[in-house]
Motif scaffolding. Structure first.
Motif, PDB file in Angstrom:
ATOM      1  N   LEU A   1       8.994   5.702 -10.688  1.00  0.00           N
ATOM      2  CA  LEU A   1       7.819   4.935 -11.124  1.00  0.00           C
ATOM      3  C   LEU A   1       8.186   3.481 -11.399  1.00  0.00           C
ATOM      4  O   LEU A   1       7.467   2.556 -10.998  1.00  0.00           O
ATOM      5  N   ALA A   2       9.315   3.278 -12.078  1.00  0.00           N
ATOM      6  CA  ALA A   2       9.727   1.914 -12.430  1.00  0.00           C
ATOM      7  C   ALA A   2      10.057   1.097 -11.186  1.00  0.00           C
ATOM      8  O   ALA A   2       9.602  -0.043 -11.037  1.00  0.00           O
ATOM      9  N   PHE A   3      10.844   1.659 -10.277  1.00  0.00           N
ATOM     10  CA  PHE A   3      11.254   0.910  -9.082  1.00  0.00           C
ATOM     11  C   PHE A   3      10.084   0.699  -8.134  1.00  0.00           C
ATOM     12  O   PHE A   3       9.953  -0.387  -7.545  1.00  0.00           O
ATOM     13  N   SER A   4       9.227   1.715  -7.966  1.00  0.00           N
ATOM     14  CA  SER A   4       8.090   1.546  -7.047  1.00  0.00           C
ATOM     15  C   SER A   4       7.143   0.460  -7.556  1.00  0.00           C
ATOM     16  O   SER A   4       6.665  -0.370  -6.775  1.00  0.00           O
TER      17      SER A   4
ATOM     18  N   ALA B   1       0.830  -1.209   0.000  1.00  0.00           N
ATOM     19  CA  ALA B   1       0.000   0.000   0.000  1.00  0.00           C
ATOM     20  C   ALA B   1       0.863   1.258   0.000  1.00  0.00           C
ATOM     21  O   ALA B   1       0.561   2.233  -0.714  1.00  0.00           O
ATOM     22  N   ALA B   2       1.943   1.240   0.774  1.00  0.00           N
ATOM     23  CA  ALA B   2       2.828   2.410   0.829  1.00  0.00           C
ATOM     24  C   ALA B   2       3.523   2.632  -0.511  1.00  0.00           C
ATOM     25  O   ALA B   2       3.616   3.771  -1.002  1.00  0.00           O
ATOM     26  N   VAL B   3       3.993   1.554  -1.121  1.00  0.00           N
ATOM     27  CA  VAL B   3       4.728   1.677  -2.379  1.00  0.00           C
ATOM     28  C   VAL B   3       3.813   2.123  -3.512  1.00  0.00           C
ATOM     29  O   VAL B   3       4.171   2.986  -4.313  1.00  0.00           O
ATOM     30  N   ILE B   4       2.602   1.553  -3.579  1.00  0.00           N
ATOM     31  CA  ILE B   4       1.694   1.939  -4.657  1.00  0.00           C
ATOM     32  C   ILE B   4       1.169   3.350  -4.437  1.00  0.00           C
ATOM     33  O   ILE B   4       0.789   4.040  -5.405  1.00  0.00           O
ATOM     34  N   THR B   5       1.134   3.822  -3.199  1.00  0.00           N
ATOM     35  CA  THR B   5       0.766   5.215  -2.927  1.00  0.00           C
ATOM     36  C   THR B   5       1.769   6.153  -3.584  1.00  0.00           C
ATOM     37  O   THR B   5       1.397   7.145  -4.230  1.00  0.00           O
ATOM     38  N   VAL B   6       3.051   5.851  -3.422  1.00  0.00           N
ATOM     39  CA  VAL B   6       4.100   6.653  -4.068  1.00  0.00           C
ATOM     40  C   VAL B   6       3.937   6.606  -5.584  1.00  0.00           C
ATOM     41  O   VAL B   6       4.012   7.640  -6.269  1.00  0.00           O
ATOM     42  N   ASN B   7       3.682   5.414  -6.120  1.00  0.00           N
ATOM     43  CA  ASN B   7       3.549   5.249  -7.567  1.00  0.00           C
ATOM     44  C   ASN B   7       2.357   6.033  -8.110  1.00  0.00           C
ATOM     45  O   ASN B   7       2.475   6.787  -9.080  1.00  0.00           O
ATOM     46  N   TRP B   8       1.197   5.846  -7.490  1.00  0.00           N
ATOM     47  CA  TRP B   8      -0.012   6.542  -7.936  1.00  0.00           C
ATOM     48  C   TRP B   8       0.151   8.061  -7.838  1.00  0.00           C
ATOM     49  O   TRP B   8      -0.168   8.786  -8.776  1.00  0.00           O
ATOM     50  N   GLY B   9       0.647   8.511  -6.689  1.00  0.00           N
ATOM     51  CA  GLY B   9       0.765   9.956  -6.471  1.00  0.00           C
ATOM     52  C   GLY B   9       1.722  10.604  -7.454  1.00  0.00           C
ATOM     53  O   GLY B   9       1.414  11.665  -8.035  1.00  0.00           O
TER      54      GLY B   9
ATOM     55  N   LEU C   1       6.867  -7.282  -6.689  1.00  0.00           N
ATOM     56  CA  LEU C   1       7.608  -8.260  -5.891  1.00  0.00           C
ATOM     57  C   LEU C   1       6.871  -8.579  -4.590  1.00  0.00           C
ATOM     58  O   LEU C   1       6.747  -9.748  -4.200  1.00  0.00           O
ATOM     59  N   VAL C   2       6.360  -7.540  -3.922  1.00  0.00           N
ATOM     60  CA  VAL C   2       5.639  -7.737  -2.664  1.00  0.00           C
ATOM     61  C   VAL C   2       4.347  -8.515  -2.908  1.00  0.00           C
ATOM     62  O   VAL C   2       4.005  -9.442  -2.162  1.00  0.00           O
ATOM     63  N   LYS C   3       3.636  -8.178  -3.978  1.00  0.00           N
ATOM     64  CA  LYS C   3       2.385  -8.868  -4.279  1.00  0.00           C
ATOM     65  C   LYS C   3       2.634 -10.341  -4.601  1.00  0.00           C
ATOM     66  O   LYS C   3       1.800 -11.195  -4.290  1.00  0.00           O
ATOM     67  N   LYS C   4       3.785 -10.614  -5.213  1.00  0.00           N
ATOM     68  CA  LYS C   4       4.133 -12.002  -5.507  1.00  0.00           C
ATOM     69  C   LYS C   4       4.272 -12.787  -4.205  1.00  0.00           C
ATOM     70  O   LYS C   4       3.878 -13.947  -4.112  1.00  0.00           O
ATOM     71  N   LYS C   5       4.833 -12.147  -3.175  1.00  0.00           N
ATOM     72  CA  LYS C   5       5.022 -12.822  -1.895  1.00  0.00           C
ATOM     73  C   LYS C   5       3.704 -12.942  -1.116  1.00  0.00           C
ATOM     74  O   LYS C   5       3.494 -13.902  -0.376  1.00  0.00           O
TER      75      LYS C   5
END
Length: 345
Positions: free
Chosen positions: A158-161, A81-89, A167-171
């Motif tokens: 954007l690419a790294f986030s 959630a934190a990582v996708i927040t950065v990506n979306w924003g 990767l997290v979703k895979k886990k």
């Protein structure tokens, strides 16, 4: 086995998902004068609302109990959630401040970053073509950094986030709709709190610019959820190699919109950097298709061999019985035939 109609439907779902993600830069500017952070907060709040309605319709709630009982999965969902927040924003801000082309570059290089993370985090081994693609991608970033006078931070973030998110979703390993529900549940209270705070400051755009603008802000939930549902429908119907090719539709549409619709500049160094990225992706795609073809051929060969061995064993069984010392005894017949057993009810 998937039918031809299912695969065709999956292809259409995939094109729909990536097509919507590719055309979404046309949507975010419609939400002005709302700021990027307010748009992000609305996206979080309304996404949870629409995903909740979708889950209510399909009656899928059992995953919540399993998730709550797993502190590790809860922690991973919070990270996601934190990582996708950065990506979306960052993506919303990029589009609304005239950086659509640079944002599209982030999603072009995302597969290369994902591969690099696989090596660094999961200790995966790369094939020579994959190493070549990653090397060319790194050279592209250098060319762009020299051209910009600084690294392309928007693209890289954007690419790294998004790669870390994947990767997290895979886990975590739960369905797309369920994962989005869990992530937006984590985001909901901070997002709602921010919107309430904007309201106390009289700077909230929601409801202040007419019913049409308010409806568009609510629609951020639909814009988030619908492509994800289409992607989930595609993922279970088409091969992974096909899905891998479709993923390039989104950044391609974004790039074309940036150049042709938003009229962003494309100096020579930017063309050079993009050309290197496209070369790397071409190598990556060729290698993936070749590997998939070889895997299918190996599976077919193994299947054919197993069928031949089974047929040979059947023929041997009909001709006689193989004893422990390798000799064959004639098949024995019995004069006694048991009566069929009547099933009990």
């Amino acid at each position: 086995m998937k039918t031809e109609n299912e695969e065709r439907a999956g292809l259409l779902y995939g094109i729909g998902a990536y097509g919507m993600w590719g055309l979404v830069p046309l949507f975010w500017p419609l939400l002005k004068p709302a700021g990027s952070v307010e748009i992000l907060a609305h996206r979080m709040v309304w996404s949870l609302a629409f995903v909740g309605i979708a889950l209510l319709a399909v009656r899928r709630w059992g995953w919540i109990r399993e998730l709550v009982r797993s502190p590790r999965k809860l922690a991973l969902i919070t990270v996601a959630a934190a990582v996708i927040t950065v990506n979306w924003g960052l993506y919303i801000w990029s589009v609304n401040t005239g950086h659509v082309v640079e944002a599209s570059l982030g999603y072009f290089i995302n597969p290369l970053v994902t591969i690099a993370l696989g090596v660094l985090v999961l200790q995966e081994r790369l094939r020579p073509a994959q190493w070549a693609a990653v090397g060319i991608g790194f050279a592209a970033v250098l060319v762009l950094a020299i051209g910009y006078g600084q690294p392309p931070w928007i693209s890289l973030t954007l690419a790294f986030s998004f790669a870390v998110y994947g990767l997290v979703k895979k886990k975590v390993n739960i369905g797309g709709l369920e994962s989005l529900a869990a992530e937006t549940a984590v985001q909901f209270l901070p997002a709602l709190g921010y919107l309430v705070w904007l309201g106390t400051q009289d700077t909230l755009a929601f409801g202040a610019h007419g019913a049409g603008h308010t409806t568009l802000l609510v629609a951020t939930g639909i814009v988030t959820a619908v492509p994800l549902v289409c992607f989930g429908a595609a993922a279970i119907r088409v091969p992974l190699s096909t899905l891998g090719l479709l993923q390039y539709l989104a950044p391609t549409f974004q790039f074309l919109l940036g150049v042709l619709y938003f009229h962003e500049e494309m100096p020579p160094e930017r063309w050079a950097g993009f050309s290197l990225v496209w070369l790397a992706l071409t190598i990556l795609t060729w290698d993936a298709l070749r590997t998939a073809r070889r895997s299918r051929a190996a599976m077919e060969a193994a299947k054919t061999k197993a069928t031949a061995e089974a047929a040979a064993e059947a023929e041997a069984a009909e001709a006689g019985t193989v004893t422990a010392d390798g000799t064959t005894e004639p098949a024995r017949t019995s004069a006694f035939t048991p009566a069929p057993v009547e099933p009990r009810t």
